[in-house]
Design a protein around this motif. Structure first.
Motif, PDB file in Angstrom:
ATOM      1  N   ASP A  94       0.852  -1.192   0.000  1.00  0.00           N
ATOM      2  CA  ASP A  94       0.000   0.000   0.000  1.00  0.00           C
ATOM      3  C   ASP A  94       0.884   1.237   0.000  1.00  0.00           C
ATOM      4  OD1 ASP A  94      -2.331   1.460  -0.008  1.00  0.00           O
ATOM      5  OD2 ASP A  94      -2.465   1.528   2.178  1.00  0.00           O
ATOM      6  N   PRO A  95       0.940   2.011  -1.052  1.00  0.00           N
ATOM      7  CA  PRO A  95       0.251   1.815  -2.324  1.00  0.00           C
ATOM      8  C   PRO A  95       0.918   0.706  -3.128  1.00  0.00           C
ATOM      9  CG  PRO A  95       1.592   3.791  -2.446  1.00  0.00           C
ATOM     10  CD  PRO A  95       1.693   3.281  -1.028  1.00  0.00           C
ATOM     11  N   PRO A  96       0.109   0.034  -3.940  1.00  0.00           N
ATOM     12  CA  PRO A  96       0.629  -1.085  -4.713  1.00  0.00           C
ATOM     13  C   PRO A  96       1.683  -0.626  -5.722  1.00  0.00           C
ATOM     14  CG  PRO A  96      -1.754  -1.084  -4.704  1.00  0.00           C
ATOM     15  CD  PRO A  96      -1.320   0.217  -4.113  1.00  0.00           C
ATOM     16  N   ALA A  97       2.689  -1.449  -5.898  1.00  0.00           N
ATOM     17  CA  ALA A  97       3.716  -1.166  -6.903  1.00  0.00           C
ATOM     18  C   ALA A  97       3.955  -2.444  -7.681  1.00  0.00           C
ATOM     19  CB  ALA A  97       4.990  -0.719  -6.221  1.00  0.00           C
ATOM     20  N   PRO A  98       3.794  -2.447  -8.978  1.00  0.00           N
ATOM     21  CA  PRO A  98       3.266  -1.384  -9.820  1.00  0.00           C
ATOM     22  C   PRO A  98       1.777  -1.173  -9.547  1.00  0.00           C
ATOM     23  CG  PRO A  98       3.424  -3.396 -11.095  1.00  0.00           C
ATOM     24  CD  PRO A  98       4.025  -3.687  -9.740  1.00  0.00           C
ATOM     25  N   PRO A  99       1.208  -0.078 -10.062  1.00  0.00           N
ATOM     26  CA  PRO A  99      -0.219   0.175  -9.827  1.00  0.00           C
ATOM     27  C   PRO A  99      -1.080  -0.984 -10.330  1.00  0.00           C
ATOM     28  CG  PRO A  99       0.825   2.076 -10.834  1.00  0.00           C
ATOM     29  CD  PRO A  99       1.829   0.969 -10.855  1.00  0.00           C
ATOM     30  N   PRO A 100      -2.093  -1.351  -9.580  1.00  0.00           N
ATOM     31  CA  PRO A 100      -2.947  -2.466  -9.992  1.00  0.00           C
ATOM     32  C   PRO A 100      -3.826  -2.096 -11.185  1.00  0.00           C
ATOM     33  CG  PRO A 100      -3.851  -1.418  -8.064  1.00  0.00           C
ATOM     34  CD  PRO A 100      -2.528  -0.762  -8.331  1.00  0.00           C
ATOM     35  N   SER A 101      -4.353  -3.122 -11.820  1.00  0.00           N
ATOM     36  CA  SER A 101      -5.311  -2.920 -12.907  1.00  0.00           C
ATOM     37  C   SER A 101      -6.621  -2.385 -12.356  1.00  0.00           C
ATOM     38  CB  SER A 101      -5.579  -4.239 -13.619  1.00  0.00           C
ATOM     39  OG  SER A 101      -4.383  -4.892 -13.959  1.00  0.00           O
ATOM     40  N   ALA A 102      -6.970  -2.814 -11.130  1.00  0.00           N
ATOM     41  CA  ALA A 102      -8.226  -2.402 -10.509  1.00  0.00           C
ATOM     42  C   ALA A 102      -8.147  -2.598  -9.000  1.00  0.00           C
ATOM     43  CB  ALA A 102      -9.390  -3.200 -11.076  1.00  0.00           C
ATOM     44  N   LEU A 103      -9.032  -1.910  -8.313  1.00  0.00           N
ATOM     45  CA  LEU A 103      -9.215  -2.094  -6.875  1.00  0.00           C
ATOM     46  C   LEU A 103     -10.565  -2.755  -6.656  1.00  0.00           C
ATOM     47  CD1 LEU A 103      -8.213   1.453  -5.574  1.00  0.00           C
ATOM     48  CD2 LEU A 103      -6.828  -0.618  -5.506  1.00  0.00           C
ATOM     49  N   VAL A 104     -10.635  -3.623  -5.677  1.00  0.00           N
ATOM     50  CA  VAL A 104     -11.900  -4.239  -5.288  1.00  0.00           C
ATOM     51  C   VAL A 104     -12.143  -3.815  -3.846  1.00  0.00           C
ATOM     52  CG1 VAL A 104     -13.137  -6.390  -4.951  1.00  0.00           C
ATOM     53  CG2 VAL A 104     -11.516  -6.186  -6.842  1.00  0.00           C
ATOM     54  N   LEU A 105     -13.202  -3.032  -3.638  1.00  0.00           N
ATOM     55  CA  LEU A 105     -13.467  -2.455  -2.324  1.00  0.00           C
ATOM     56  C   LEU A 105     -14.877  -2.799  -1.861  1.00  0.00           C
ATOM     57  CD1 LEU A 105     -12.049   1.090  -3.109  1.00  0.00           C
ATOM     58  CD2 LEU A 105     -10.856  -0.788  -1.969  1.00  0.00           C
ATOM     59  N   ARG A 106     -15.039  -2.902  -0.566  1.00  0.00           N
ATOM     60  CA  ARG A 106     -16.373  -3.098   0.009  1.00  0.00           C
ATOM     61  C   ARG A 106     -16.571  -2.057   1.090  1.00  0.00           C
ATOM     62  NH1 ARG A 106     -18.823  -6.188   4.176  1.00  0.00           N
ATOM     63  NH2 ARG A 106     -21.031  -6.278   3.718  1.00  0.00           N
ATOM     64  N   GLU A 107     -17.563  -1.186   0.832  1.00  0.00           N
ATOM     65  CA  GLU A 107     -17.932  -0.123   1.759  1.00  0.00           C
ATOM     66  C   GLU A 107     -16.719   0.723   2.161  1.00  0.00           C
ATOM     67  OE1 GLU A 107     -19.988  -2.220   4.878  1.00  0.00           O
ATOM     68  OE2 GLU A 107     -21.820  -2.309   3.693  1.00  0.00           O
ATOM     69  N   ARG A 108     -15.873   1.009   1.172  1.00  0.00           N
ATOM     70  CA  ARG A 108     -14.694   1.842   1.387  1.00  0.00           C
ATOM     71  C   ARG A 108     -14.515   2.777   0.213  1.00  0.00           C
ATOM     72  NH1 ARG A 108      -9.429  -1.484   1.951  1.00  0.00           N
ATOM     73  NH2 ARG A 108      -8.575   0.410   1.090  1.00  0.00           N
ATOM     74  N   LYS A 109     -13.902   3.901   0.460  1.00  0.00           N
ATOM     75  CA  LYS A 109     -13.554   4.812  -0.613  1.00  0.00           C
ATOM     76  C   LYS A 109     -12.197   4.407  -1.173  1.00  0.00           C
ATOM     77  CE  LYS A 109     -16.054   8.802   1.098  1.00  0.00           C
ATOM     78  NZ  LYS A 109     -15.971  10.202   1.500  1.00  0.00           N
ATOM     79  N   ALA A 110     -11.977   4.802  -2.417  1.00  0.00           N
ATOM     80  CA  ALA A 110     -10.685   4.541  -3.033  1.00  0.00           C
ATOM     81  C   ALA A 110      -9.607   5.363  -2.341  1.00  0.00           C
ATOM     82  CB  ALA A 110     -10.743   4.890  -4.519  1.00  0.00           C
ATOM     83  N   PRO A 111      -8.382   4.848  -2.252  1.00  0.00           N
ATOM     84  CA  PRO A 111      -7.306   5.634  -1.659  1.00  0.00           C
ATOM     85  C   PRO A 111      -7.005   6.872  -2.496  1.00  0.00           C
ATOM     86  CG  PRO A 111      -6.486   3.547  -2.529  1.00  0.00           C
ATOM     87  CD  PRO A 111      -7.958   3.531  -2.687  1.00  0.00           C
TER      88      PRO A 111
END
Length: 136
Positions: A94-111
């Motif tokens: 966190d933060p992912p390196a390299p940047p991910p293709s997508a984030l999967v979140l549940r009841e959370r905002k994106a970083p």
């Protein structure tokens, strides 16, 4: 749950005194315990089956929005089985390196580093509140 030592002691008592009432109490206690355990197994198996259905729905939303293998996902603790279902790998930094293709979140905002990425809700899930956030 009856400790094993209690079960063994009751069984020995029933055998040595040939006590039918003791044996009956022991049998009823064991049957009751097994009945409770069977109910719990059935309940938890149903929950897991519904969670696996959520993983399939999330993988479908990922594919609909251009996330295909090889891909990297990041998100919460459920990201590992979702990534497996979608054919992706998981970035655990966190933060992912390299940047991910997508984030999967549940009841959370994106970083903060992914605030400008596109958000797509995942409909009809057992556990509501899933969102896929796809890198532009």
């Amino acid at each position: 749950m009856l400790p094993l030592s209690v079960v063994v002691a009751l069984a020995a008592l029933a055998r040595t005194r040939r006590s039918l009432p003791t044996a009956a109490v022991l049998a009823l206690a064991l049957l009751g315990h097994w009945g409770i355990q069977a109910g719990l197994v059935h309940h938890h198996a149903g929950n897991h089956q519904q969670a696996r259905g959520d993983w399939v729905r999330i993988a479908s939303v990922l594919r609909e929005h251009g996330v295909h293998p090889p891909c990297v996902l990041a998100g919460n603790t459920s990201t590992i089985p979702i990534a497996h279902t979608a054919g992706c790998t998981v970035s655990e930094t966190d933060p992912p390196a390299p940047p991910p293709s997508a984030l999967v979140l549940r009841e959370r905002k994106a970083p903060h580093w992914a605030r400008d990425w596109q958000r797509f809700p995942v409909p009809d899930t057992y556990n509501p509140g899933w969102t896929v956030v796809v890198r532009p």
